[in-house]
Structures are given as structure tokens and as C-alpha cells.
Design a protein around this motif. Structure first.
Motif, PDB file in Angstrom:
ATOM      1  N   LEU A 104     -98.461 -21.097  61.463  1.00 13.82           N
ATOM      2  CA  LEU A 104     -99.157 -22.249  62.322  1.00 13.82           C
ATOM      3  C   LEU A 104     -98.854 -22.305  63.860  1.00 13.82           C
ATOM      4  CD1 LEU A 104    -100.756 -25.209  59.804  1.00 13.82           C
ATOM      5  CD2 LEU A 104    -101.886 -22.603  60.916  1.00 13.82           C
ATOM      6  N   LEU A 105     -97.089 -21.678  63.554  1.00 14.91           N
ATOM      7  CA  LEU A 105     -96.049 -22.054  64.513  1.00 14.91           C
ATOM      8  C   LEU A 105     -96.780 -21.733  65.966  1.00 14.91           C
ATOM      9  CD1 LEU A 105     -93.667 -23.213  65.581  1.00 14.91           C
ATOM     10  CD2 LEU A 105     -92.879 -21.558  65.585  1.00 14.91           C
ATOM     11  N   ASN A 106     -97.085 -21.115  65.899  1.00 17.22           N
ATOM     12  CA  ASN A 106     -97.895 -19.443  67.063  1.00 17.22           C
ATOM     13  C   ASN A 106     -99.606 -20.676  67.587  1.00 17.22           C
ATOM     14  OD1 ASN A 106     -96.965 -17.821  69.906  1.00 17.22           O
ATOM     15  ND2 ASN A 106     -98.629 -16.857  68.616  1.00 17.22           N
ATOM     16  N   GLN A 138     -84.605 -20.229  64.947  1.00 19.25           N
ATOM     17  CA  GLN A 138     -85.204 -18.873  63.991  1.00 19.25           C
ATOM     18  C   GLN A 138     -86.042 -18.253  63.987  1.00 19.25           C
ATOM     19  OE1 GLN A 138     -81.839 -17.534  63.599  1.00 19.25           O
ATOM     20  NE2 GLN A 138     -82.772 -15.743  62.604  1.00 19.25           N
ATOM     21  N   TYR A 139     -86.913 -18.581  63.148  1.00 18.97           N
ATOM     22  CA  TYR A 139     -88.702 -17.108  63.304  1.00 18.97           C
ATOM     23  C   TYR A 139     -88.796 -17.572  64.538  1.00 18.97           C
ATOM     24  CZ  TYR A 139     -92.738 -16.572  62.167  1.00 18.97           C
ATOM     25  OH  TYR A 139     -94.483 -16.396  61.923  1.00 18.97           O
ATOM     26  N   ILE A 140     -88.499 -18.163  65.877  1.00 19.66           N
ATOM     27  CA  ILE A 140     -89.211 -17.203  67.353  1.00 19.66           C
ATOM     28  C   ILE A 140     -87.821 -16.941  67.485  1.00 19.66           C
ATOM     29  CG2 ILE A 140     -89.185 -18.681  68.858  1.00 19.66           C
ATOM     30  CD1 ILE A 140     -90.000 -21.033  68.424  1.00 19.66           C
ATOM     31  N   LYS A 141     -87.184 -16.856  67.345  1.00 21.97           N
ATOM     32  CA  LYS A 141     -86.389 -15.537  67.703  1.00 21.97           C
ATOM     33  C   LYS A 141     -87.266 -14.520  66.329  1.00 21.97           C
ATOM     34  CE  LYS A 141     -81.031 -14.596  67.789  1.00 21.97           C
ATOM     35  NZ  LYS A 141     -80.188 -14.814  67.392  1.00 21.97           N
ATOM     36  N   ASP A 142     -87.110 -14.438  65.560  1.00 18.88           N
ATOM     37  CA  ASP A 142     -87.448 -12.910  64.339  1.00 18.88           C
ATOM     38  C   ASP A 142     -87.713 -12.415  65.218  1.00 18.88           C
ATOM     39  OD1 ASP A 142     -84.778 -13.595  63.696  1.00 18.88           O
ATOM     40  OD2 ASP A 142     -85.825 -14.377  61.362  1.00 18.88           O
ATOM     41  N   ASN A 143     -89.540 -13.415  65.772  1.00 18.40           N
ATOM     42  CA  ASN A 143     -90.310 -12.595  65.950  1.00 18.40           C
ATOM     43  C   ASN A 143     -91.353 -12.859  67.227  1.00 18.40           C
ATOM     44  OD1 ASN A 143     -92.283 -12.557  63.022  1.00 18.40           O
ATOM     45  ND2 ASN A 143     -91.644 -14.723  63.032  1.00 18.40           N
ATOM     46  N   LEU A 144     -89.896 -12.797  67.999  1.00 19.02           N
ATOM     47  CA  LEU A 144     -89.957 -13.072  69.521  1.00 19.02           C
ATOM     48  C   LEU A 144     -91.646 -11.754  69.959  1.00 19.02           C
ATOM     49  CD1 LEU A 144     -88.776 -14.657  72.387  1.00 19.02           C
ATOM     50  CD2 LEU A 144     -87.839 -13.092  72.359  1.00 19.02           C
ATOM     51  N   PRO A 145     -91.956 -10.826  70.177  1.00 13.37           N
ATOM     52  CA  PRO A 145     -92.484 -10.408  70.620  1.00 13.37           C
ATOM     53  C   PRO A 145     -94.492 -10.809  70.170  1.00 13.37           C
ATOM     54  CG  PRO A 145     -91.326  -9.106  69.673  1.00 13.37           C
ATOM     55  CD  PRO A 145     -90.914 -10.659  69.146  1.00 13.37           C
ATOM     56  N   MET A 146     -94.318 -12.212  68.856  1.00  6.73           N
ATOM     57  CA  MET A 146     -95.634 -12.616  68.395  1.00  6.73           C
ATOM     58  C   MET A 146     -95.226 -13.890  69.223  1.00  6.73           C
ATOM     59  SD  MET A 146     -96.912 -13.693  65.072  1.00  6.73           S
ATOM     60  CE  MET A 146     -95.687 -14.813  64.353  1.00  6.73           C
ATOM     61  N   ARG A 152     -94.685 -17.901  77.642  1.00  9.90           N
ATOM     62  CA  ARG A 152     -94.710 -16.868  79.167  1.00  9.90           C
ATOM     63  C   ARG A 152     -95.490 -18.496  79.259  1.00  9.90           C
ATOM     64  NH1 ARG A 152     -94.625 -11.606  81.204  1.00  9.90           N
ATOM     65  NH2 ARG A 152     -92.510 -12.550  81.457  1.00  9.90           N
ATOM     66  N   ASN A 153     -96.679 -19.132  78.496  1.00 10.98           N
ATOM     67  CA  ASN A 153     -97.954 -19.686  79.289  1.00 10.98           C
ATOM     68  C   ASN A 153     -97.099 -20.948  78.885  1.00 10.98           C
ATOM     69  OD1 ASN A 153    -100.216 -20.462  80.240  1.00 10.98           O
ATOM     70  ND2 ASN A 153    -101.323 -20.197  77.841  1.00 10.98           N
ATOM     71  N   LEU A 154     -96.336 -21.526  78.165  1.00  7.19           N
ATOM     72  CA  LEU A 154     -95.542 -23.158  78.113  1.00  7.19           C
ATOM     73  C   LEU A 154     -94.733 -22.636  79.414  1.00  7.19           C
ATOM     74  CD1 LEU A 154     -94.809 -23.132  74.530  1.00  7.19           C
ATOM     75  CD2 LEU A 154     -95.736 -24.987  75.739  1.00  7.19           C
ATOM     76  N   GLN A 155     -93.910 -21.273  79.685  1.00  5.36           N
ATOM     77  CA  GLN A 155     -92.595 -21.938  80.562  1.00  5.36           C
ATOM     78  C   GLN A 155     -93.504 -22.063  81.999  1.00  5.36           C
ATOM     79  OE1 GLN A 155     -91.012 -18.061  81.536  1.00  5.36           O
ATOM     80  NE2 GLN A 155     -89.543 -19.134  82.571  1.00  5.36           N
ATOM     81  N   LYS A 156     -94.941 -21.518  82.773  1.00  4.84           N
ATOM     82  CA  LYS A 156     -95.688 -21.441  83.924  1.00  4.84           C
ATOM     83  C   LYS A 156     -95.976 -22.870  84.185  1.00  4.84           C
ATOM     84  CE  LYS A 156     -99.880 -20.650  83.501  1.00  4.84           C
ATOM     85  NZ  LYS A 156    -101.071 -19.995  83.178  1.00  4.84           N
ATOM     86  N   ASN A 157     -96.724 -23.481  82.357  1.00  2.97           N
ATOM     87  CA  ASN A 157     -97.274 -24.826  82.455  1.00  2.97           C
ATOM     88  C   ASN A 157     -96.167 -25.966  83.079  1.00  2.97           C
ATOM     89  OD1 ASN A 157     -99.492 -23.906  82.381  1.00  2.97           O
ATOM     90  ND2 ASN A 157     -99.373 -24.140  80.155  1.00  2.97           N
ATOM     91  N   ILE A 158     -94.642 -25.080  82.492  1.00  2.00           N
ATOM     92  CA  ILE A 158     -93.855 -26.026  82.633  1.00  2.00           C
ATOM     93  C   ILE A 158     -93.516 -26.331  84.326  1.00  2.00           C
ATOM     94  CG2 ILE A 158     -91.233 -26.584  82.733  1.00  2.00           C
ATOM     95  CD1 ILE A 158     -92.479 -25.852  78.881  1.00  2.00           C
TER      96      ILE A 158
END
Length: 196
Positions: A104-106, A138-146, A152-158
Motif C-alpha cells: 500500500l506504500l506507493n 529498503q523496500y523503496i530502494k529495492d522497488n525503485l522502478p515501481m 518524482r511527483n512528490l519532488q515536484k510538489n515539494i
């Protein structure tokens, strides 16, 4: 070609939305949703019969925040996710983030990115992002393409919020410099009056 044009299917039930812009059909192929609006997306995740808006609100009233959040994410309706998300007190953010299932993280980060675009609660959302990255790094790092598009959307809004804050801070700095120079000028003029 006549065979392709006259394709028929058996429909068990059909329901129309109150606006009349969407309808859903229950058929042998599953549930089909048709809409005149292109941006409408119904994408439930592990939907169960007990996941209803009423049950989500009941869990929220009973202060079962993690259950309410998970149910709203599974229902995948922005209205309920937003209501649950902003009803969670800040002191519960860290324990909830530690219990969120990585599946559910993404979805949660995607909702936060969407909320950031038009909501003023920047600090609250940044706390959520920090805690989610802290517990699920670690999960984010392992599943970075997903999760790449979501980040990128978070970064843009930040960055949009950062730019807005930077403009405000710069205006305040200039105002403070002006006020400081005024006070020095008044001090000099008062001293000159006493000398005369």
C-alpha cells in the motif's frame, strides 16, 4: 467483420451513477465501468465486502486509524483517503507508518503527492513522507522502478512549496532590512534634534 460488430454479452445487472455520466455492468466478464469522463479511475485494491465508506468512518470514530487508512486505501476513493489521512493526529503518524504494508506504500505516497498539490498542510505531509521513508526505505530502494513516478511527483510538489516559501522568506527579509534601516534613520534624526 459482421461478427465483430455484433458482439454481444450477457449482462446481469446495470447501475447508473447519480450524475448520469457513468454506469457499471455486471457481466460474465466481470464488472465493467463506462464513463464519459476520461479522468475517472476506479481501481480498488484487495476490495472486500466489509470495506465500505460507513465502516471506514466507524473505524475512524473508534480511533482505529491504521484500519481506517488501510480500508480507505483499498477502496481507493480520494475523498475517503483524504478524510482519514487528515483526521489522523500527528502523534499517530509514526506508529501507523511502521505498520503500513509495503503493497500500500506507493498508493499512499501517491495520494500524499496529490494532496500536496492543493492542500496547505505541508508540515503534516512532510512528516508522513519522512516516516514512510524511514520505515520503508529498503523496500523503496529495492522497488525503485515501481515508486519512481510517485517520488518524482512528490519532488515536484515539494519544490513548488519550497519556491513559494522561499519567495515569502525573501520578502520578509527585505521587509526586516527596511524596518531596520528605518529605525537607524529615526535614531539619527532623534539624536540630531537633541543636539540642536
Amino acid at each position: 467483420t459482421a461478427r465483430l460488430r455484433d458482439r454481444r454479452m450477457e449482462i446481469y445487472s446495470i447501475r447508473f451513477s447519480p450524475s448520469g455520466r457513468q454506469f457499471a455492468c455486471s457481466s460474465i466478464e466481470g464488472m465493467l465501468i463506462y464513463s464519459l469522463d476520461e479522468n475517472v479511475l476506479f481501481d480498488p485494491y484487495q476490495l472486500h465486502i466489509s470495506i465500505t465508506p460507513e465502516n471506514i468512518l466507524r473505524c475512524l470514530d473508534d480511533k482505529q486509524f491504521i484500519k481506517a487508512l488501510v480500508m480507505s486505501l483499498r477502496l481507493n476513493e480520494s475523498k475517503y483517503v483524504k478524510h482519514v489521512f487528515f483526521s489522523i493526529p500527528v502523534e499517530f503518524v509514526s506508529p501507523i507508518c511502521s505498520q503500513i504494508h509495503p503493497a500500500l506504500l506507493n498508493r499512499l505516497l501517491g495520494f500524499i503527492a496529490d494532496f500536496m498539490a492543493d492542500m496547505p498542510h505541508l508540515e503534516f505531509m512532510l512528516i508522513w513522507i519522512k516516516q514512510l521513508v524511514l520505515f520503508h526505505g529498503q523496500y523503496i530502494k529495492d522497488n525503485l522502478p515501481m515508486v519512481f513516478t510517485t517520488f518524482r511527483n512528490l519532488q515536484k510538489n515539494i519544490m513548488v512549496h519550497r519556491d513559494d516559501l522561499l519567495k515569502t522568506v525573501q520578502r520578509n527579509v527585505y521587509s526586516l532590512q527596511y524596518l531596520s534601516s528605518l529605525s537607524k534613520f529615526e535614531k539619527i534624526s532623534v539624536e540630531n534634534e537633541y543636539c540642536l
